[in-house]
Design a protein around this motif. Structure first.
Motif, PDB file in Angstrom:
ATOM      1  N   ASN A 139      15.135  75.661  34.206  1.00 22.96           N
ATOM      2  CA  ASN A 139      15.061  76.807  35.243  1.00 22.96           C
ATOM      3  C   ASN A 139      14.884  78.225  34.504  1.00 22.96           C
ATOM      4  O   ASN A 139      15.384  79.375  34.889  1.00 22.96           O
ATOM      5  CB  ASN A 139      16.210  76.829  36.105  1.00 22.96           C
ATOM      6  N   MET A 175       9.527  76.398  45.241  1.00 24.16           N
ATOM      7  CA  MET A 175      10.062  77.641  44.980  1.00 24.16           C
ATOM      8  C   MET A 175       9.160  78.895  45.983  1.00 24.16           C
ATOM      9  O   MET A 175      10.301  80.230  46.108  1.00 24.16           O
ATOM     10  CB  MET A 175       9.607  78.257  43.505  1.00 24.16           C
ATOM     11  N   THR A 181      11.826  84.689  45.053  1.00 25.85           N
ATOM     12  CA  THR A 181      10.899  84.331  43.891  1.00 25.85           C
ATOM     13  C   THR A 181       9.752  85.127  44.134  1.00 25.85           C
ATOM     14  O   THR A 181       8.664  85.169  43.068  1.00 25.85           O
ATOM     15  CB  THR A 181      10.494  82.933  44.127  1.00 25.85           C
ATOM     16  N   LEU A 187       5.334  80.924  39.068  1.00 25.37           N
ATOM     17  CA  LEU A 187       5.710  79.570  39.565  1.00 25.37           C
ATOM     18  C   LEU A 187       4.529  78.661  38.771  1.00 25.37           C
ATOM     19  O   LEU A 187       3.559  78.830  38.463  1.00 25.37           O
ATOM     20  CB  LEU A 187       5.773  79.598  40.946  1.00 25.37           C
TER      21      LEU A 187
END
Length: 234
Positions: A139, A175, A181, A187
């Motif tokens: 992550n 996400m 986000t 992403l």
């Protein structure tokens, strides 16, 4: 007159509803580089949400005694006790951009042997070429400011032939459902992340996806797809 308010999101117990936009921005900032008391809370939330994912990344990395292991972004190091117990004999190095997380990880794990925790700028790794048998990161991919450059830097410090890099991240479709986000996250899915590594000179050894339900950093239960890419170099 509308009252202006300053709020603090508890990432575990957040109430239903839509907090102000700046709250999501602050949570995104803390997820990138936790700092202060709020950062410590966010780190605990990340432990709850991601511990299974973290351990799975270590399992897929085929760890063995006497290996030199580098982890990028270990956070508060809550997983290190289990890691060093399950894989005794490895030499662990963790690098972090967050001073708060370095302090937390050192405090939590001060009794462990064969570990080192270092601050970095998140752009360059302060190690020689081919220094590590295994490299793991969970992550952090969303926050690489220059992804191609950083991927090449990871490859530089990975050993040839026997070296293995495990990249773990949540799929872009999962996400995109999370409001924070939208603030500074880049992403990826298996295809785009795999291409990033291939372009940096990695050889892709395997790709895996797993699904599950977690308590997210918004306080809501969500379904998500987790991707793992295993890569080496010639």
């Amino acid at each position: 007159m509308t009252e202006q308010r300053k709020t603090s999101i508890d990432p575990i117990t957040a109430q239903e509803g839509s907090p102000p936009q700046n709250d999501w921005q602050e949570l995104a900032r803390q997820l990138r580089s936790p700092s202060g008391d709020e950062g410590r809370k966010v780190a605990v939330s990340m432990n709850h949400a991601n511990m299974e994912m973290i351990v799975r990344a270590f399992e897929l990395s085929e760890l063995a005694s006497d290996q030199q292991l580098l982890e990028l972004g270990p956070g508060n190091g809550a997983h290190l006790q289990e890691v060093m117990h399950r894989w005794p004999g490895i030499c662990y190095t963790g690098v972090e951009i967050s001073e708060t997380m370095i302090h937390e990880a050192c405090t939590r794990n001060q009794g462990l042997r064969n570990i080192a925790l270092l601050m970095t700028d998140g752009q360059k790794l302060p190690f020689g070429d081919q220094a590590f048998d295994r490299i793991i990161t969970v992550n952090t991919l969303y926050f690489w400011e220059e992804p191609a450059v950083y991927a090449a830097e990871i490859r530089r410090v990975l050993k040839t032939e026997s070296g293995l890099f495990c990249l773990a991240f949540v799929d872009d479709e999962s996400m995109e459902k999370l409001p924070f986000t939208a603030h500074g996250f880049k992403l990826y899915n298996l295809e785009t992340a795999g291409q990033l590594l291939a372009d940096a000179g990695f050889v892709i050894r395997g790709k895996f996806s797993e699904t599950g339900t977690i308590l997210s950093n918004t306080g809501d239960k969500i379904d998500r797809t987790i991707n793992y890419i295993l890569a080496g170099r010639n």
